[in-house]
Design a protein around this motif. Structure first.
Motif, short mmCIF file in Angstrom:
data_model
loop_
_atom_site.label_atom_id
_atom_site.label_comp_id
_atom_site.label_asym_id
_atom_site.label_seq_id
_atom_site.Cartn_x
_atom_site.Cartn_y
_atom_site.Cartn_z
N ARG A 185 44.15 24.20 76.07
CA ARG A 185 45.32 23.43 75.69
C ARG A 185 45.59 22.37 76.76
N ILE A 186 46.42 21.41 76.40
CA ILE A 186 46.91 20.39 77.32
C ILE A 186 48.42 20.40 77.24
N GLU A 187 49.07 20.53 78.38
CA GLU A 187 50.53 20.52 78.45
C GLU A 187 50.98 19.27 79.17
N VAL A 188 52.02 18.62 78.64
CA VAL A 188 52.60 17.44 79.27
C VAL A 188 54.05 17.76 79.62
N LEU A 189 54.33 17.78 80.91
CA LEU A 189 55.66 18.11 81.42
C LEU A 189 56.39 16.80 81.69
N ARG A 190 57.49 16.57 80.99
CA ARG A 190 58.19 15.30 81.08
C ARG A 190 59.38 15.41 82.03
N GLY A 191 59.52 14.41 82.90
CA GLY A 191 60.56 14.42 83.91
C GLY A 191 60.02 14.93 85.23
N PRO A 192 60.73 14.69 86.33
CA PRO A 192 60.25 15.10 87.66
C PRO A 192 59.96 16.60 87.73
N GLN A 193 58.85 16.94 88.36
CA GLN A 193 58.43 18.34 88.50
C GLN A 193 58.23 18.69 89.97
N GLY A 194 59.06 18.11 90.83
CA GLY A 194 58.85 18.21 92.27
C GLY A 194 58.90 19.62 92.82
N THR A 195 59.75 20.49 92.29
CA THR A 195 59.92 21.82 92.88
C THR A 195 58.65 22.64 92.78
N THR A 198 42.15 5.67 104.05
CA THR A 198 43.43 6.36 104.10
C THR A 198 43.18 7.86 104.19
N LYS A 199 43.75 8.48 105.21
CA LYS A 199 43.66 9.93 105.36
C LYS A 199 45.05 10.52 105.19
N VAL A 200 45.13 11.50 104.30
CA VAL A 200 46.41 12.11 103.97
C VAL A 200 46.34 13.61 104.25
N LYS A 201 47.38 14.11 104.89
CA LYS A 201 47.57 15.56 105.04
C LYS A 201 49.01 15.88 104.65
N SER A 202 49.16 16.86 103.79
CA SER A 202 50.51 17.25 103.39
C SER A 202 50.61 18.77 103.33
N TYR A 203 51.82 19.23 103.59
CA TYR A 203 52.13 20.66 103.58
C TYR A 203 53.45 20.84 102.84
N ALA A 204 53.56 21.92 102.09
CA ALA A 204 54.80 22.16 101.36
C ALA A 204 55.01 23.65 101.16
N VAL A 205 56.29 24.02 101.10
CA VAL A 205 56.70 25.36 100.69
C VAL A 205 57.72 25.18 99.58
N TYR A 206 57.73 26.09 98.64
CA TYR A 206 58.63 25.93 97.51
C TYR A 206 59.06 27.30 96.98
N ALA A 207 60.18 27.29 96.28
CA ALA A 207 60.69 28.50 95.65
C ALA A 207 61.55 28.11 94.46
N THR A 224 56.37 11.26 106.54
CA THR A 224 57.53 11.37 105.67
C THR A 224 57.76 12.84 105.34
N ASP A 225 58.98 13.20 105.13
CA ASP A 225 59.31 14.55 104.69
C ASP A 225 60.55 14.50 103.82
N GLY A 226 60.77 15.56 103.09
CA GLY A 226 61.94 15.59 102.23
C GLY A 226 62.05 16.90 101.48
N ILE A 227 63.23 17.10 100.92
CA ILE A 227 63.52 18.28 100.11
C ILE A 227 63.84 17.82 98.70
N VAL A 228 63.19 18.42 97.73
CA VAL A 228 63.48 18.11 96.32
C VAL A 228 64.02 19.38 95.66
N PRO A 229 65.31 19.39 95.35
CA PRO A 229 65.92 20.58 94.74
C PRO A 229 65.98 20.49 93.22
N LYS A 230 66.29 21.61 92.59
CA LYS A 230 66.50 21.66 91.15
C LYS A 230 67.59 22.68 90.85
N PHE A 231 68.44 22.32 89.88
CA PHE A 231 69.43 23.27 89.38
C PHE A 231 69.45 23.15 87.86
N GLY A 232 69.41 24.29 87.18
CA GLY A 232 69.42 24.27 85.73
C GLY A 232 70.16 25.45 85.13
#
Length: 678
Positions: free
Chosen positions: A105-115, A352-361, A413-421
């Motif tokens: 299957r193919i799923e398309v998630l619409r809207g920001p999915q940052g978390t 361009t060399k990119v390194k990124s790290y993230a934690v999420y819940a 760069t760093d940042g926090i992307v929250p979600k409430f629903g």
């Protein structure tokens, strides 16, 4: 689909019914993928509300826009992230994976999915899910023929090696056609397709609670790049060109991934996803003049590799369900872009060399059996390192002399992307939800900057705050599904591509990606299906979209320029797709069905200055399918652009070279396929 008739998706990193998933998700099942003969990313056009795939006559490069937001080129960070079996692909220059025979299957998630999905999902995400090997022998083979010398072959096999312990699968495809543009200078068709792709999987299940899936991919693509029709040239007309170069790419890719799953107990599941992908596209020749001679064009030669490691813990405690995780991603992206303009040869090379790290819940708590609350957040850190130089070149595209350079530029760069629903099951048939989400698209540097000043200035991350509310209905014993969504997005530091900017008082004849001040999108979406009787299926998707720059003055550097209030590029105000599938009630062995779709897209613009319009269009497609009584044989015919409509899809003016070229949509095409299921 489960035993209750519910369509199952994994949009929130866990299996759950589509009609009770509190985000806007579009779905293409395996049946729909085969019925519509989805072979490239562009074949998804019109299938899902909010998803817009601008028409292109380039096979490998396909722009993806969701709710008016996307990215015009794979050299830039994407706003719509693509995942293959939960592995993030930062750039797509070959979309054969969308036609792989093992797609589930193919799923398309619409809207920001940052978390749950991280950076570069400020517009949404496309998830491609392939089938894992099973414990029974399964497979099929197919061959296809069509006009413009189209030929296609597909194979899928899955079988156990050790009962209930070890199994494997193989999926392979080859696609080719001669293209629908006629090159009158070279004397043959161009913009043809030549793609081969293969994926193998090995699944090891040492116990009922532990499994490992090792996957490997190979791809080769020597298709033609987009070709242009010159506006003012003797004998010019739609779908012809006079270019004296073979505009061909040489794309090679290999990838490997390992998915490990451990069911720790009845409530906890741990996952590990390790992946590495490497590809080159060298040489890849593009022309922007459509005439003989070196008026305007370039090569975009790319060497890219990226690695990711993700750990994930999913918990299910009845009322409380959660996902926590950590991910590391790194990419090494190198490009060399020799170019010519009126027989003057220059070039740009960068790394361009990119390194990124993230934690999420993210977790959902059921306050009652009907009411639930979702809270989530993701913290991301990204470090970019950038080297660039410009050079003088010659007709052989050699590097003759460096004209400017920057080295070891760094951005953190760093940042926090929250979600409430919140979600509420109004009745067994009606589900509603609302959410507030933040998203982000990574910054970085202009990989194809045309000067030292442009190369020296990094982009800031694009940030979005999104508000969404929706209702999902499953009526009449789930024979009718009606899904509605409303959204409002506010963008800060939106990434916009500016043509011919003025930097330090000097006009540059190259595009520049820059931070626009503010942009805003809002709209409504509808996705509906209905089973009428036993034989007729109806479907309808519709999107109303408002997308404008709220503040964007002096973007080119010219004092008089102001794009505030302009419609954002590739953002149709109205897009509608309606279709049907009818199973003919004939008393013959087997089953015959046919269907059709109408895709309508209102007027759009290719650029932020609104100088390159694409007029509204409506295209009709159709399909016919016969399945034998024993279900071993299938014969199908698909036809696209049934009424053979012709319209312009791009307009490109290169002032410095004095060129103006157009590209046109594909004419009527058909493909007949014979398939045998083992």
């Amino acid at each position: 689909m489960d035993n209750n008739g519910d369509i199952i998706v994994t949009a929130q990193r866990r299996a759950e019914p589509l009609q009770r998933t509190p985000i806007a998700v579009g779905l293409l099942s395996e049946e729909v993928i085969n019925q519509r003969n989805v072979s490239q990313m562009r074949d998804l056009a019109g299938t899902i509300p909010g998803l817009f795939l601008p028409k292109t006559n380039s096979v490998g490069v396909q722009q993806i826009y969701i709710r008016g937001i996307g990215t015009s080129s794979p050299i830039y960070n994407g706003a719509v992230a693509t995942y293959v079996d939960d592995v993030y692909l930062p750039r797509i220059l070959n979309s054969a994976v969308f036609g792989s025979p093992d797609l589930e299957r193919i799923e398309v998630l619409r809207g920001p999915q940052g978390t749950l999905y991280g950076q570069n999902t400020s517009a949404g995400a496309v998830k491609i899910i392939s089938r894992d090997p099973g414990n029974e022998f399964d497979g099929w083979v197919s061959g296809s023929l069509g006009n413009y010398k189209a030929r296609e072959a597909k194979l899928y096999l899955s079988a156990p090696l050790v009962a209930d312990k070890l199994s494997f699968s193989i999926a392979a495809l080859h696609q080719e056609n001669e293209g629908y543009v006629r090159n009158l200078f070279l004397g043959h068709h161009v913009n043809g397709t030549r793609v081969s792709f293969g994926r193998a999987k090995l699944k090891f299940t040492p116990s009922e609670r532990v499994s490992f899936v090792l996957a490997g991919e190979l791809a080769k693509d020597t298709s033609d790049n987009a070709v242009g029709t010159p506006a003012n040239y003797p004998g010019t007309r739609p779908r012809v060109t006079f270019d004296d170069r073979e505009l061909q790419q040489d794309y090679k890719q290999y990838a490997i991934s390992l998915h490990a799953k451990f069911e720790l107990n009845d409530h906890l599941e741990f996952r590990s996803i390790t992946a590495y992908r490497d590809f080159t596209n060298d040489p890849s020749t593009w022309s922007t003049d459509g005439v003989p001679g070196d008026q305007s064009g370039f090569q975009l030669n790319i060497d890219d590799n990226h690695f990711s490691q993700e750990f994930q813990l999913n918990g299910d405690y009845q009322r409380f369900k959660f996902t926590v995780g950590a991910i590391h991603f790194q990419e090494d992206y190198k490009q060399n872009r020799p170019a010519w303009s009126r027989s003057v040869y220059t070039g740009i090379s960068s790394q361009t060399k990119v390194k990124s790290y993230a934690v999420y819940a993210q977790g959902r708590y059921g306050i009652t059996d009907s009411l639930g609350v979702t809270v989530g957040a993701r913290y991301n850190v990204q470090r970019d390192r950038f080297n660039w130089f410009g050079y003088r070149s010659n007709v052989d595209l050699d590097i003759l002399a460096v004209t400017g350079s920057v080295s070891n530029l760094r951005q953190k760069t760093d940042g926090i992307v929250p979600k409430f629903g919140v979600d509420y099951q109004v009745s067994p048939d009606v589900f509603t939800y609302a959410s507030i989400t933040k998203g982000e698209k990574a910054g970085g540097y202009n990989a194809v900057a045309g000067s030292v000043p442009v190369a020296s200035v990094p982009l800031e991350p694009e940030k979005v705050t999104a508000y969404e509310a929706g209702t999902k209905l499953a009526l009449f014993d789930k024979r009718v599904r009606l899904n509605f969504a409303a959204f409002f997005n506010q963008f800060n530091d939106y990434h916009a591509v500016v043509q011919n900017p003025i930097v330090n008082g000097q006009q540059l004849n190259i595009p520049l990606i820059t931070n626009a001040a503010k942009a805003e999108t809002y709209g409504l979406e509808f996705d509906g299906t209905a089973r009428v009787g036993r034989d007729l299926d109806l479907r309808l998707t519709a999107t109303y979209l408002h997308a404008k720059f709220k503040q964007f003055d002096n973007p080119t550097g010219a004092a008089a320029s102001d794009y505030t209030g302009n419609v954002m590029p590739r953002a149709p105000k109205l897009a509608i797709n309606s279709g049907f599938t009818y199973t003919v009630p004939l008393h013959v062995p087997g089953k015959i069905s046919f269907g059709g779709d109408v895709e309508y897209v209102s007027k759009t613009y290719e650029d932020i200055a609104l100088t390159q319009p694409v007029q509204r269009y409506a295209l009709v497609s159709g399909n016919l399918l016969y399945v034998s009584a024993d279900e071993h044989w299938r014969f199908s015919v698909t036809v696209k652009n049934v009424f053979d409509k012709t319209f312009r899809i791009t307009k490109q003016i290169i002032a410095a070279a004095g060129t103006e070229v157009y590209t046109y949509n594909a004419p009527r095409t058909f493909l007949a396929t014979l398939r045998y299921d083992f």
